[in-house]
Design an enzyme around this catalytic site. Sequence first.
Site, short mmCIF file in Angstrom:
data_model
loop_
_atom_site.label_atom_id
_atom_site.label_comp_id
_atom_site.label_asym_id
_atom_site.label_seq_id
_atom_site.Cartn_x
_atom_site.Cartn_y
_atom_site.Cartn_z
CG PHE A 109 -1.29 30.47 58.60
CD1 PHE A 109 -0.98 29.77 59.76
CD2 PHE A 109 -1.95 29.80 57.57
CE1 PHE A 109 -1.34 28.43 59.90
CE2 PHE A 109 -2.30 28.47 57.70
CZ PHE A 109 -2.00 27.78 58.87
N GLY B 185 2.09 17.67 57.79
CA GLY B 185 2.76 18.65 56.95
C GLY B 185 3.98 18.18 56.18
CG ASP C 252 5.07 28.79 64.24
OD1 ASP C 252 5.56 29.89 63.96
OD2 ASP C 252 3.89 28.66 64.64
NE ARG D 93 -2.70 18.72 55.42
CZ ARG D 93 -2.17 19.25 56.54
NH1 ARG D 93 -0.93 19.67 56.53
NH2 ARG D 93 -2.88 19.32 57.65
#
Length: 178
Positions: A152, A44, A103, A165
């Site tokens: 999300f 990520g 998160d 992405r």
Amino acid sequence: MYSGQVKKVLISENDIQSKIKEIAAEINKEYAGKQPILIGILKGAFVFLADLSRELTVPHSVDFMDVSSYGEDVKTSGIVKIEKDIDRSVAGEDVILVDDIIDTGLTMTYISDYLQNHKPASVRICSLLSKPSRRVVEVKSDFLGFEIPDEFVIGYGLGHKGLYRNLKYIAILDEKYY
Ligand code: IMP
Ligand code: MG
């Protein structure tokens, strides 16, 4: 691109880019005279790290780690498996951990604790996004872009089933594509 799959754009390309300039200015100021190492958490972090790195004027090196969770247990145990470790020791170095999103906080906490064993001079945390309502362990993000609600999100490095992405903005994925 991905037409119909984006429910709502949450953070625009412009807003991301100006926030990165602000974060870079803070890092440039706080690390003046130092030479930090930025460690990105794959996958990520790759987009954010690439843009952040190019806004920095302090000399710095870049490395990556990749982690995966041990089955379902991660949410309770916080144990993650290191798939790719740093290439060289960070003993005595000023480390900045870079991720796309915090998160539950379990990943960052695990990696930060793990790196402490290498006796770095300092470890600080930089994340583009944070979902504070999801936190299981407290994480002090020293450099933070945006706090977001419990949705999300995809884009700007954040993926779902390997896709999205490359989007230049952060968006909420339509539930149909979960
Ligand atoms: P944590 O250990 O729960 O803090 O998880 C952090 C990691 O989960 C991040 O590095 C992301 O890879 C992933 N993640 C958490 N929330 C999202 C999201 O909304 N979209 C995509 N990836 C996410
Ligand atoms: Mg990640």
